[in-house]
Write an enzyme that holds these catalytic residues in place. Structure first.
Site, PDB file in Angstrom:
ATOM      1  N   CYS A  56       0.821  -1.224   0.000  1.00 18.79           N
ATOM      2  CA  CYS A  56       0.000   0.000   0.000  1.00 18.79           C
ATOM      3  C   CYS A  56       0.852   1.269   0.000  1.00 18.79           C
ATOM      4  CB  CYS A  56      -0.897   0.028   1.231  1.00 18.79           C
ATOM      5  SG  CYS A  56      -1.509  -1.547   1.791  1.00 18.79           S
ATOM      6  N   ASP A  88      -3.758  -3.028   7.492  1.00 12.14           N
ATOM      7  CA  ASP A  88      -4.789  -3.925   7.995  1.00 12.14           C
ATOM      8  C   ASP A  88      -4.620  -5.359   7.513  1.00 12.14           C
ATOM      9  OD1 ASP A  88      -5.711  -1.681   9.154  1.00 12.14           O
ATOM     10  OD2 ASP A  88      -7.691  -1.694   8.229  1.00 12.14           O
ATOM     11  N   CYS A 129      -2.632   3.348   2.845  1.00 12.16           N
ATOM     12  CA  CYS A 129      -3.318   2.324   3.628  1.00 12.16           C
ATOM     13  C   CYS A 129      -4.634   2.842   4.208  1.00 12.16           C
ATOM     14  CB  CYS A 129      -2.420   1.858   4.768  1.00 12.16           C
ATOM     15  SG  CYS A 129      -1.816   0.202   4.537  1.00 12.16           S
ATOM     16  N   ASP A 130      -5.498   1.912   4.618  1.00 15.62           N
ATOM     17  CA  ASP A 130      -6.865   2.244   5.026  1.00 15.62           C
ATOM     18  C   ASP A 130      -6.981   3.453   5.949  1.00 15.62           C
ATOM     19  OD1 ASP A 130      -7.376  -0.018   3.622  1.00 15.62           O
ATOM     20  OD2 ASP A 130      -8.207  -1.167   5.269  1.00 15.62           O
ATOM     21  N   LYS A 131      -6.342   3.396   7.130  1.00 13.84           N
ATOM     22  CA  LYS A 131      -6.527   4.445   8.128  1.00 13.84           C
ATOM     23  C   LYS A 131      -5.694   5.682   7.840  1.00 13.84           C
ATOM     24  CE  LYS A 131      -9.128   1.447   9.926  1.00 13.84           C
ATOM     25  NZ  LYS A 131      -8.844   0.453   8.879  1.00 13.84           N
ATOM     26  N   CYS A 201      -5.264  -2.463  -1.467  1.00 15.94           N
ATOM     27  CA  CYS A 201      -6.178  -3.517  -1.927  1.00 15.94           C
ATOM     28  C   CYS A 201      -7.142  -2.982  -2.982  1.00 15.94           C
ATOM     29  CB  CYS A 201      -6.952  -4.091  -0.759  1.00 15.94           C
ATOM     30  SG  CYS A 201      -5.900  -4.989   0.412  1.00 15.94           S
ATOM     31  N   GLU A 451     -11.099  -4.964  13.218  1.00 19.33           N
ATOM     32  CA  GLU A 451     -11.874  -5.489  12.100  1.00 19.33           C
ATOM     33  C   GLU A 451     -11.894  -7.013  12.178  1.00 19.33           C
ATOM     34  OE1 GLU A 451     -10.158  -3.993   8.527  1.00 19.33           O
ATOM     35  OE2 GLU A 451     -10.980  -1.978   8.801  1.00 19.33           O
ATOM     36  N   SER A 477     -13.972  -5.145   7.997  1.00 23.06           N
ATOM     37  CA  SER A 477     -13.162  -4.638   6.908  1.00 23.06           C
ATOM     38  C   SER A 477     -14.054  -4.178   5.773  1.00 23.06           C
ATOM     39  CB  SER A 477     -12.233  -5.746   6.405  1.00 23.06           C
ATOM     40  OG  SER A 477     -11.656  -5.403   5.175  1.00 23.06           O
TER      41      SER A 477
END
Length: 574
Positions: A56, A88, A129-131, A201, A451, A477
């Site tokens: 990521c 994650d 990345c996600d966060k 992702c 998650e 997630s």
């Protein structure tokens, strides 16, 4: 534009570059090779979440170099720095996931203190990345200096035996292995090809959901959220982002001019229309909090309820982020939503123009299958739905994208941790028709609001994803699919109803009506509450302990400070 001059008398960097008393400060800049002219230009923070933790983030430093070129072209002096991420996909399914949501606050805080400590005048933030995406946007709104956000880009899809795959296919394959559907050799072959490049992702999971949000909310340049990480186009968007932040600085256009109530509603519309991550209902209230705007889970859910579901995107659909970009990107989606009256076109963006002006030259691409037009939706309401009831007085959230059955009634099977539930699923120690309850995993109780992708993916891999429901005061997630309800509040750790449940209690879920209830009376719940006692989460010190002391409810974004409403001064005005 490099010849453009700025009056530094009102910019934060005057505190470190101007006047005889700042000679010691300037000496540090000379030590780094800056010229006198460069020192007296605006100092622009170029923050990225580059690290070697996961694909990521691995391409972000390259993009930061391109953004710096844009800053120089615009007449500024870029100062690059990095912050952390917790990835994650690697943190999933074990204690590491307790650090994931906490990382959002650490990212926002670390960007804030770096900007404050060095008195930078504006910010380009690059996240993968996600966060890290909401964390970076939260910092921008909190600091309120001219800012441009840029997503680092998605991963390319893997290919496995003639079909596109993502990391989620590997998670689900773990469940297939436990069910005897595949061999260990099959699993190994899949894991080796699922993630073939740099990037986050590829499905409409949390990273790509929040990337779409960055454009919809107005903090990112049009199309910049779409190009996959390996594409050279990303560098062009980075250069333009650097140039754009200098233009915003010259016009004194700030994040809170852009992130308004209407802009937040636009962002929620895009989350719902794409069948995006339920985490959007956690991050949008947190971003709103930084601007002093009340926009809680229920406000987000109300927007979801009135938004059509248009995106045929994984995990509920067929396509990945690369496909969406090649079909016309986020502007293609926003164009049809604007034509249908679902977006506020008058919201300002980092281009200096409004949403409607940005989309003026965009024509909806009808020759693609990724995004449907507003008048031919998969369903008239969004791919994400809010719930409320006696089991969730402070709300809950479920992704309904791709689901055929929207109602479920069954007996509860209680687990007081994610591990306990995963072990039961792996051992197949549950029954079809049950509602699996994972509690004490909320923001405070976890701590960290983990998650549950490993558990939900295992259920799907076993072929049971549509035969059981799962509820938690933790999170799911963006890659989760099935009847999986997260953010149940109040959480168990503060005595919420989910903490009062017993095995066999009948739980009733209706995602059409937006309700989540247990078949117990108020009197019965009150009686159980008398014997409830708080639990020790096992963290008596350190970052997770500190987070548990500060964090608020998921309803309001699980934030850790009072927000803009309690401000007495804003950093941008020092």
């Amino acid at each position: 534009m490099a010849g453009r001059t700025f009056d530094k008398s009102r910019l934060p960097s005057r505190h470190v570059t101007e006047g005889p008393t700042r000679a010691p400060h300037r000496s540090y800049y000379y030590a780094m090779g800056l010229t006198e002219e460069e020192i007296h230009r605006p100092l622009i923070g170029v923050a990225s979440c580059w690290n070697e933790a996961a694909p990521c983030n691995i391409a972000l430093m390259r993009q930061a170099q391109a953004a710096k070129k844009g800053v120089v072209e615009g007449g500024g002096t870029p100062r690059e720095f990095c912050t952390i991420t917790v990835t994650d996909g690697i943190a999933m399914g074990h204690e590491g996931m307790k650090s994931s949501l906490v990382s959002r606050e650490v990212i926002a805080d670390s960007v804030e203190v770096t900007m404050r400590g060095h008195c930078y005048d504006a910010l380009v933030g690059i996240a993968g990345c996600d966060k890290s995406l909401p964390g970076m946007m939260m910092a921008m709104v909190r600091l309120n200096v001219p800012s441009v956000f840029m997503y680092g880009g998605s991963i390319l899809p893997g290919r496995f035996r003639g079909r596109d795959v993502t990391a989620v296919d590997v998670f689900e394959a773990v469940g297939e292995l436990s069910a005897g559907k595949i061999t260990e050799e099959d699993l190994h072959e899949l894991e080796c090809v699922a993630c073939p490049s740099a990037g986050a992702c590829g499905g409409q999971f949390t990273a790509n959901t929040m990337a779409c949000v960055s454009e919809a909310i107005g903090l990112a340049l049009p199309y910049s959220a779409g190009a996959p990480a390996p594409y050279e186009e990303r560098d062009q968007y980075a250069v333009r982002s650097g140039e754009a932040v200098m233009e915003l600085l010259s016009k004194n256009i700030r994040p809170r001019d852009i992130v308004t109530r209407k802009a937040l509603e636009n962002a929620a519309v895009v989350v719902a229309a794409t069948g995006g991550s339920t985490n959007g209902a956690l991050h949008l209230p947190a971003i709103a909090h930084e601007a002093g705007i009340d926009f809680d889970l229920f406000a987000v859910a109300e927007v979801f309820r009135r938004t059509p579901y248009l995106g045929d995107l994984k995990p509920g659909g067929r396509f990945v982020a690369k496909d969406m970009f090649e079909a016309g990107g986020v502007p293609n989606l926003m164009k049809t939503l604007l034509e249908g009256g679902f977006l506020h076109g008058d919201c300002l963006t980092v281009t200096g123009r409004t949403i409607a002006e940005n989309l003026e030259s965009v024509s909806f691409n009808a020759k693609q299958e990724v995004i449907r037009p507003y008048n031919k939706p998969f369903s008239p309401t969004g791919g994400v739905t809010g719930l409320k009831g006696n089991l969730a007085p402070e709300g809950a959230i479920v992704k309904v994208a791709g689901m055929k059955v929207l109602k479920f009634r069954g007996p509860a099977r209680i687990f007081d941790s994610e591990e306990a539930c995963f072990d039961a699923v792996e051992a197949r120690a549950y029954e079809a028709g049950e509602v699996l309850v994972i509690r004490y995993e909320g923001p405070r109780g976890g701590p960290g609001m983990r998650e549950m992708l490993s558990t939900t993916s295992a259920l799907y891999g076993q072929g049971m994803g549509d035969k059981v429901a799962l509820i938690t005061d933790g999170r799911f997630s963006g890659a989760t699919r099935g009847f999986c309800i997260g953010h149940v509040g109040p959480e168990a750790a503060v005595g919420g109803p989910i903490g009062l449940l017993k095995d066999g209690d009948i739980i009733v879920i209706d995602a059409e009506k937006g309700t989540l209830d247990v078949e117990l009376t108020d009197v019965e719940l009150a009686e159980r509450k008398k014997s409830w006692r708080p639990r020790d989460n096992g963290f008596g010190s350190g970052t997770l302990w500190k987070y548990a002391q500060q964090v608020g409810p998921a309803l309001k974004g699980a934030v850790t400070h009072p927000g803009a409403r309690a401000e007495t001064k804003t950093y941008a005005d020092i």
